[in-house]
Design a protein around this motif. Structure first.
Motif, PDB file in Angstrom:
ATOM      1  N   GLY A   1       4.199 -70.052  19.081  1.00 27.98           N
ATOM      2  CA  GLY A   1       3.584 -69.155  20.057  1.00 27.98           C
ATOM      3  C   GLY A   1       2.707 -69.867  21.061  1.00 27.98           C
ATOM      4  N   ILE A   2       2.403 -71.133  20.819  1.00 29.85           N
ATOM      5  CA  ILE A   2       1.520 -71.877  21.732  1.00 29.85           C
ATOM      6  C   ILE A   2       2.394 -72.857  22.503  1.00 29.85           C
ATOM      7  N   GLY A   3       3.132 -72.326  23.447  1.00 24.05           N
ATOM      8  CA  GLY A   3       4.162 -73.094  24.138  1.00 24.05           C
ATOM      9  C   GLY A   3       3.638 -74.235  24.975  1.00 24.05           C
ATOM     10  N   ASP A   4       2.376 -74.162  25.416  1.00 25.71           N
ATOM     11  CA  ASP A   4       1.810 -75.202  26.270  1.00 25.71           C
ATOM     12  C   ASP A   4       1.194 -76.359  25.479  1.00 25.71           C
ATOM     13  N   ALA A   5       1.165 -76.261  24.158  1.00 23.80           N
ATOM     14  CA  ALA A   5       0.479 -77.270  23.347  1.00 23.80           C
ATOM     15  C   ALA A   5       1.128 -78.632  23.500  1.00 23.80           C
ATOM     16  N   GLN A   6       0.305 -79.669  23.604  1.00 25.09           N
ATOM     17  CA  GLN A   6       0.772 -81.048  23.665  1.00 25.09           C
ATOM     18  C   GLN A   6       0.035 -81.878  22.635  1.00 25.09           C
ATOM     19  N   ILE A   7       0.622 -83.010  22.257  1.00 22.32           N
ATOM     20  CA  ILE A   7      -0.011 -83.888  21.280  1.00 22.32           C
ATOM     21  C   ILE A   7      -1.342 -84.380  21.813  1.00 22.32           C
ATOM     22  N   GLY A   8      -2.360 -84.351  20.955  1.00 18.06           N
ATOM     23  CA  GLY A   8      -3.683 -84.796  21.334  1.00 18.06           C
ATOM     24  C   GLY A   8      -4.588 -83.693  21.827  1.00 18.06           C
ATOM     25  N   GLU A   9      -4.077 -82.465  21.937  1.00 19.47           N
ATOM     26  CA  GLU A   9      -4.901 -81.340  22.359  1.00 19.47           C
ATOM     27  C   GLU A   9      -5.409 -80.576  21.133  1.00 19.47           C
ATOM     28  N   THR A  10      -6.436 -79.796  21.340  1.00 21.89           N
ATOM     29  CA  THR A  10      -7.075 -79.088  20.229  1.00 21.89           C
ATOM     30  C   THR A  10      -6.832 -77.591  20.345  1.00 21.89           C
ATOM     31  N   ILE A  11      -6.461 -76.989  19.229  1.00 26.76           N
ATOM     32  CA  ILE A  11      -6.343 -75.534  19.149  1.00 26.76           C
ATOM     33  C   ILE A  11      -7.562 -75.051  18.366  1.00 26.76           C
TER      34      ILE A  11
ATOM     35  N   PRO B   1     -15.571 -71.891  12.327  1.00 23.97           N
ATOM     36  CA  PRO B   1     -14.499 -71.387  13.200  1.00 23.97           C
ATOM     37  C   PRO B   1     -13.295 -72.328  13.205  1.00 23.97           C
ATOM     38  N   PHE B   2     -12.116 -71.771  13.394  1.00 24.67           N
ATOM     39  CA  PHE B   2     -10.865 -72.521  13.313  1.00 24.67           C
ATOM     40  C   PHE B   2     -10.816 -73.685  14.313  1.00 24.67           C
ATOM     41  N   GLN B   3     -10.276 -74.820  13.837  1.00 24.97           N
ATOM     42  CA  GLN B   3     -10.055 -75.968  14.717  1.00 24.97           C
ATOM     43  C   GLN B   3      -8.940 -76.843  14.153  1.00 24.97           C
ATOM     44  N   MET B   4      -8.051 -77.278  15.022  1.00 28.11           N
ATOM     45  CA  MET B   4      -6.935 -78.142  14.608  1.00 28.11           C
ATOM     46  C   MET B   4      -6.521 -79.032  15.764  1.00 28.11           C
ATOM     47  N   LEU B   5      -6.351 -80.326  15.485  1.00 34.79           N
ATOM     48  CA  LEU B   5      -5.837 -81.268  16.473  1.00 34.79           C
ATOM     49  C   LEU B   5      -4.315 -81.287  16.384  1.00 34.79           C
ATOM     50  N   VAL B   6      -3.645 -81.138  17.509  1.00 36.24           N
ATOM     51  CA  VAL B   6      -2.176 -81.185  17.529  1.00 36.24           C
ATOM     52  C   VAL B   6      -1.753 -82.646  17.393  1.00 36.24           C
ATOM     53  N   THR B   7      -1.127 -82.963  16.263  1.00 39.47           N
ATOM     54  CA  THR B   7      -0.755 -84.341  15.959  1.00 39.47           C
ATOM     55  C   THR B   7       0.719 -84.611  16.203  1.00 39.47           C
ATOM     56  N   ALA B   8       1.551 -83.577  16.105  1.00 41.21           N
ATOM     57  CA  ALA B   8       2.994 -83.730  16.312  1.00 41.21           C
ATOM     58  C   ALA B   8       3.552 -82.414  16.827  1.00 41.21           C
ATOM     59  N   LEU B   9       4.758 -82.483  17.369  1.00 41.05           N
ATOM     60  CA  LEU B   9       5.455 -81.302  17.868  1.00 41.05           C
ATOM     61  C   LEU B   9       6.855 -81.250  17.281  1.00 41.05           C
TER      62      LEU B   9
END
Length: 252
Positions: free
Chosen positions: A239-249, A165-173
């Motif tokens: 489309g993921i406006g609430d995403a912050q660095i260090g969070e996982t999608i 299943p899909f997984q990605m760590l938000v590393t930058a914005l």
């Protein structure tokens, strides 16, 4: 690639930049990290995207304090190093001394013995030339093929699980006035495409639902829309406006 006003004014990298080039059958992701200890958090996050490091050193100046800082972080993460001694056409270039300084630096910082055996290339970057050996004539013809070949054969491919299943760590914005916020990271598992429902795993332990509007990847200094990103790709999701660095999608 430094696009911020402060970066251009001061001539330094403050926020990491991600791009990629296609060479033969390989897609080579390139990450430019800040070099200064003041941005250590940014460096450490960015190195999570990498599987190797291209250490570029000025043939006249040699290793700088920021060189030691970033190399320390890279070697601690077990990244495979490739050394490029650049600007060998400078009148004050001192290639042999710089090689000795680099050898001392690696002896001081290496985590394991394999990191002491690194390839060295010699380049005139602004002319797009590089060689395996110091050329007798600095005006000799050349290109960057030797460095691309080294990357393709020395740097391991990213670990990836495309069937999970899909997984990605938000590393930058990133952000622009047309698409809004871009959540940037490397896909470690699965795949993602426009319209997919995802879960955003927040730092406080909460989980919120979101939908991916578009998927982008980089080429050169521009980004382009792609139908799908798969494990191993560095992508930019809108489309993921609430995403912050260090969070996982993750897959919903």
């Amino acid at each position: 690639m430094d696009s911020g006003d402060q970066e251009r004014e001061r001539g330094i990298t403050i926020t990491a930049k991600v791009t990629a080039v296609q060479h033969e059958d390989y897609r080579i992701n390139i990450i430019d990290t800040p070099g200064h200890a003041d941005f250590s958090g940014e460096v450490e996050r960015t190195l999570n995207l990498a599987d190797g490091c291209l250490l570029i050193v000025d043939a006249q100046e040699g290793p700088m304090p920021q060189t030691k800082f970033v190399l320390t972080k890279a070697l601690a993460q077990g990244l495979k190093p490739i050394v490029v001694i650049n600007k060998i056409d400078k009148d004050g270039s001192r290639i042999a001394q710089v090689e000795d300084e680099l050898a001392d630096l690696f002896l001081e910082l290496a985590i394991h013995e394999d990191q002491l055996h690194y390839p060295v290339y010699y380049a005139v970057g602004r002319e797009g030339k590089a060689w395996k050996e110091v050329p007798a004539d600095k005006e000799a013809p050349g290109d960057l093929e030797v460095i691309f070949q080294s990357i393709m054969h020395e740097i391991p491919a990213p670990p990836a699980e495309p069937d999970k299943p899909f997984q990605m760590l938000v590393t930058a914005l990133s952000w622009d006035s047309f698409k809004g916020k871009y959540a940037i990271g490397r896909i470690t598992r699965g795949h993602i495409k426009a319209g997919d429902q995802v879960s955003l795993c927040k730092k406080d332990g909460s989980v919120t639902k979101a939908k991916v509007d578009l998927v982008f990847m980089s080429h050169g200094v521009s980004r382009f829309e792609v139908p799908e990103g798969v494990a191993g790709h560095i992508v930019q999701l809108t489309g993921i406006g609430d995403a912050q660095i260090g969070e996982t999608i993750a897959d919903a």
